[in-house]
Scaffold this motif. Sequence first.
Motif, mmCIF file in Angstrom:
data_model
loop_
_atom_site.group_PDB
_atom_site.id
_atom_site.type_symbol
_atom_site.label_atom_id
_atom_site.label_comp_id
_atom_site.label_asym_id
_atom_site.label_seq_id
_atom_site.Cartn_x
_atom_site.Cartn_y
_atom_site.Cartn_z
ATOM 1 N N SER A 107 0.833 -1.205 0.000
ATOM 2 C CA SER A 107 0.000 0.000 0.000
ATOM 3 C C SER A 107 0.863 1.248 0.000
ATOM 4 O O SER A 107 1.983 1.257 0.520
ATOM 5 C CB SER A 107 -0.923 0.018 1.225
ATOM 6 N N ILE A 108 0.333 2.298 -0.595
ATOM 7 C CA ILE A 108 0.985 3.603 -0.607
ATOM 8 C C ILE A 108 0.087 4.582 0.136
ATOM 9 O O ILE A 108 -1.112 4.681 -0.144
ATOM 10 C CB ILE A 108 1.212 4.114 -2.044
ATOM 11 N N CYS A 109 0.643 5.290 1.102
ATOM 12 C CA CYS A 109 -0.058 6.337 1.837
ATOM 13 C C CYS A 109 -1.358 5.783 2.442
ATOM 14 O O CYS A 109 -1.329 4.798 3.175
ATOM 15 C CB CYS A 109 -0.309 7.528 0.918
ATOM 16 N N THR A 110 -2.505 6.371 2.116
ATOM 17 C CA THR A 110 -3.763 5.935 2.720
ATOM 18 C C THR A 110 -4.309 4.653 2.097
ATOM 19 O O THR A 110 -5.387 4.194 2.474
ATOM 20 C CB THR A 110 -4.823 7.042 2.612
ATOM 21 N N GLY A 111 -3.569 4.053 1.182
ATOM 22 C CA GLY A 111 -3.912 2.708 0.743
ATOM 23 C C GLY A 111 -3.875 1.721 1.894
ATOM 24 O O GLY A 111 -4.492 0.645 1.829
ATOM 25 N N ALA A 112 -3.187 2.079 2.978
ATOM 26 C CA ALA A 112 -3.159 1.217 4.170
ATOM 27 C C ALA A 112 -4.564 1.000 4.724
ATOM 28 O O ALA A 112 -4.841 -0.050 5.330
ATOM 29 C CB ALA A 112 -2.260 1.836 5.244
ATOM 30 N N PHE A 113 -5.450 1.960 4.527
ATOM 31 C CA PHE A 113 -6.827 1.786 5.005
ATOM 32 C C PHE A 113 -7.535 0.675 4.230
ATOM 33 O O PHE A 113 -8.365 -0.041 4.794
ATOM 34 C CB PHE A 113 -7.596 3.107 4.890
ATOM 35 N N VAL A 114 -7.225 0.523 2.962
ATOM 36 C CA VAL A 114 -7.789 -0.579 2.186
ATOM 37 C C VAL A 114 -7.316 -1.911 2.770
ATOM 38 O O VAL A 114 -8.099 -2.848 2.941
ATOM 39 C CB VAL A 114 -7.395 -0.462 0.700
ATOM 40 N N LEU A 115 -6.033 -1.979 3.120
ATOM 41 C CA LEU A 115 -5.500 -3.205 3.730
ATOM 42 C C LEU A 115 -6.172 -3.475 5.062
ATOM 43 O O LEU A 115 -6.470 -4.625 5.406
ATOM 44 C CB LEU A 115 -3.986 -3.079 3.920
ATOM 45 N N GLY A 116 -6.421 -2.401 5.822
ATOM 46 C CA GLY A 116 -7.104 -2.575 7.097
ATOM 47 C C GLY A 116 -8.508 -3.115 6.915
ATOM 48 O O GLY A 116 -8.933 -4.035 7.614
ATOM 49 N N HIS A 117 -9.263 -2.548 5.971
ATOM 50 C CA HIS A 117 -10.620 -3.029 5.709
ATOM 51 C C HIS A 117 -10.616 -4.466 5.194
ATOM 52 O O HIS A 117 -11.591 -5.195 5.389
ATOM 53 C CB HIS A 117 -11.322 -2.108 4.708
ATOM 54 N N ALA A 118 -9.515 -4.879 4.563
ATOM 55 C CA ALA A 118 -9.404 -6.254 4.076
ATOM 56 C C ALA A 118 -8.983 -7.228 5.178
ATOM 57 O O ALA A 118 -8.934 -8.436 4.947
ATOM 58 C CB ALA A 118 -8.404 -6.324 2.925
ATOM 59 N N ARG A 124 0.150 -6.781 12.715
ATOM 60 C CA ARG A 124 1.274 -6.447 11.842
ATOM 61 C C ARG A 124 1.651 -4.987 12.039
ATOM 62 O O ARG A 124 0.812 -4.150 12.335
ATOM 63 C CB ARG A 124 0.907 -6.648 10.365
ATOM 64 N N ARG A 125 2.963 -4.702 11.848
ATOM 65 C CA ARG A 125 3.405 -3.313 11.788
ATOM 66 C C ARG A 125 2.972 -2.724 10.458
ATOM 67 O O ARG A 125 3.003 -3.381 9.417
ATOM 68 C CB ARG A 125 4.924 -3.210 11.912
ATOM 69 N N VAL A 126 2.571 -1.467 10.486
ATOM 70 C CA VAL A 126 2.115 -0.786 9.286
ATOM 71 C C VAL A 126 2.367 0.700 9.459
ATOM 72 O O VAL A 126 2.438 1.202 10.584
ATOM 73 C CB VAL A 126 0.610 -1.061 9.045
ATOM 74 N N THR A 127 2.518 1.386 8.341
ATOM 75 C CA THR A 127 2.628 2.832 8.404
ATOM 76 C C THR A 127 1.713 3.456 7.356
ATOM 77 O O THR A 127 1.231 2.788 6.444
ATOM 78 C CB THR A 127 4.085 3.312 8.197
ATOM 79 N N THR A 128 1.469 4.726 7.524
ATOM 80 C CA THR A 128 0.746 5.539 6.559
ATOM 81 C C THR A 128 1.217 6.972 6.765
ATOM 82 O O THR A 128 2.121 7.218 7.584
ATOM 83 C CB THR A 128 -0.786 5.409 6.745
ATOM 84 N N HIS A 129 0.659 7.900 6.045
ATOM 85 C CA HIS A 129 1.038 9.302 6.258
ATOM 86 C C HIS A 129 0.837 9.654 7.731
ATOM 87 O O HIS A 129 -0.184 9.298 8.331
ATOM 88 C CB HIS A 129 0.179 10.207 5.369
ATOM 89 N N TRP A 130 1.798 10.354 8.307
ATOM 90 C CA TRP A 130 1.775 10.605 9.750
ATOM 91 C C TRP A 130 0.465 11.283 10.187
ATOM 92 O O TRP A 130 -0.032 11.026 11.281
ATOM 93 C CB TRP A 130 2.974 11.463 10.163
ATOM 94 N N ALA A 131 -0.104 12.149 9.322
ATOM 95 C CA ALA A 131 -1.325 12.849 9.714
ATOM 96 C C ALA A 131 -2.529 11.916 9.796
ATOM 97 O O ALA A 131 -3.516 12.219 10.482
ATOM 98 C CB ALA A 131 -1.614 13.976 8.721
ATOM 99 N N MET A 132 -2.474 10.775 9.092
ATOM 100 C CA MET A 132 -3.581 9.828 9.083
ATOM 101 C C MET A 132 -3.353 8.654 10.020
ATOM 102 O O MET A 132 -4.239 7.807 10.190
ATOM 103 C CB MET A 132 -3.808 9.310 7.658
ATOM 104 N N ALA A 133 -2.180 8.582 10.621
ATOM 105 C CA ALA A 133 -1.859 7.442 11.475
ATOM 106 C C ALA A 133 -2.806 7.295 12.671
ATOM 107 O O ALA A 133 -3.214 6.166 12.992
ATOM 108 C CB ALA A 133 -0.410 7.537 11.950
ATOM 109 N N PRO A 134 -3.190 8.379 13.348
ATOM 110 C CA PRO A 134 -4.138 8.201 14.467
ATOM 111 C C PRO A 134 -5.468 7.589 14.036
ATOM 112 O O PRO A 134 -6.015 6.733 14.735
ATOM 113 C CB PRO A 134 -4.314 9.631 15.002
ATOM 114 N N LEU A 135 -5.988 7.996 12.882
ATOM 115 C CA LEU A 135 -7.247 7.431 12.403
ATOM 116 C C LEU A 135 -7.063 5.965 12.033
ATOM 117 O O LEU A 135 -7.943 5.133 12.317
ATOM 118 C CB LEU A 135 -7.765 8.217 11.204
#
Length: 324
Positions: A107-118, A124-135
Motif C-alpha cells: 500500500s501507498i499512503c492511505t492505501g493502508a486503510f484498504v488493507l485494514g478493511h481487508a 502487523r506493523r504498518v505505516t501511513t502518512h503521519w497525519a492519518m496514522a491516528p485514524l
Amino acid sequence: MPLDGPGVAMLAYPGAGSFDYVTVNEIFGVDYSDRFGSWYRARTCGLVPGPVDLDGGVTVQAAYGLDDAERADLLVVPGWTREREVPPQALLATLRRAHRRGARIMSICTGAFVLGHAGLLDHRRVTTHWAMAPLLAELFPAAMVDPRALFVDDRRVLSAAGMSAGMDLALHVVRGDFGADAAAALARRLVLAGYRSGGQAQFVDSPLSPDPDDPLPDLLDWMRQHLAQRWSLDSLAARVHMSPRTLARRFQRLTGTSPHRWLVRERILAAQRLLETGEESVDQIAARTGIGSASNLRHSFRRELGVSPQTYRTTFRSRRGEPR
C-alpha cells in the motif's frame, strides 16, 4: 529482453491516489529489461476492465480486472481517499485471496486503510502518512501503527508513508527481487535517493541542506568512500569541527537516522554490490566494507536480509542480465 520477472498488479479504482499510482508505476510499469536482463510484468487492474477515474482528474485505462490482479505476485494499492468508507468488497476479497496464495500486498499512503478493511493489518506493523496514522490506529486497533517509519515490510504486507516514500518502498522491493546494484542503478536513472531505510523518520527538519557551507553532505560522501575505516562519533565530529552531540543532532536532522545506523546500512549495501558484481571472497568483502570478518558479515546479512552472503551472491548472480 524478456519481461519474466514477478507479476505486478497496479490496482486502479475510483478516487485512488493518482500520484501514488503514477510514481510507483514508473518503477514497476516501465520496461527496464534492457538494463537488468529481465523486469516486472506489470498490469493495470481495475474493478472491471475499462477507464478508471483516479483523484485529481487523472484517468487511466485498466486493461485487466480483479481476476488478473489476484494471480499477481505483487499487488500495489494506491491511496484510498475515503478512509472511513469500506472499499468495494470485490477488491477486499481479491486482496485477501492473493495474500493467502502467497502474494505480496503493497500500500501507498492511505492505501493502508484498504488493507485494514481487508483484514490484512491485524497484528502487523504498518505505516501511513503521519497525519492519518491516528485514524488508522483508531479504525484498526489490532494493527501496530508506526507513524514515523517511511515504510514497513511485515510478512508480505508492505506499506509506505506517502507518495515519495512509495518510491522508497518500490526500490526496497526491487532490491529484494533484482539486487542492490539494480536498485542503485534505477535510483540514479530516476534521480532518487539511492537508499532510505524503512526505519528512517517520515519527516526530518532539514531533508536537503540549503547551506553550501554545511560540511555534512561532504562528510557522508567521504564516509561512503572510506567504509573500511574504523570510526567513532568523536572522530567524525572532529573531522567536521563539531562536538559529538552537535554532529549527532545535525546528522539526525539531515538523514533521519543516527550515524551508526546510517553507516551499518551503507556497509551492507556496499557488500551487496560487491557480492553481485565481483569475485572477491566473503572475507575480503568484509574487510573492504569495514564490517570486519566473514563471521560479522554473515551475521549482518542474516539480521538485515535473512540470507547468508553466499546465498545472496548465488541468487543475484543468477538474475543478472547484460552489463550495465
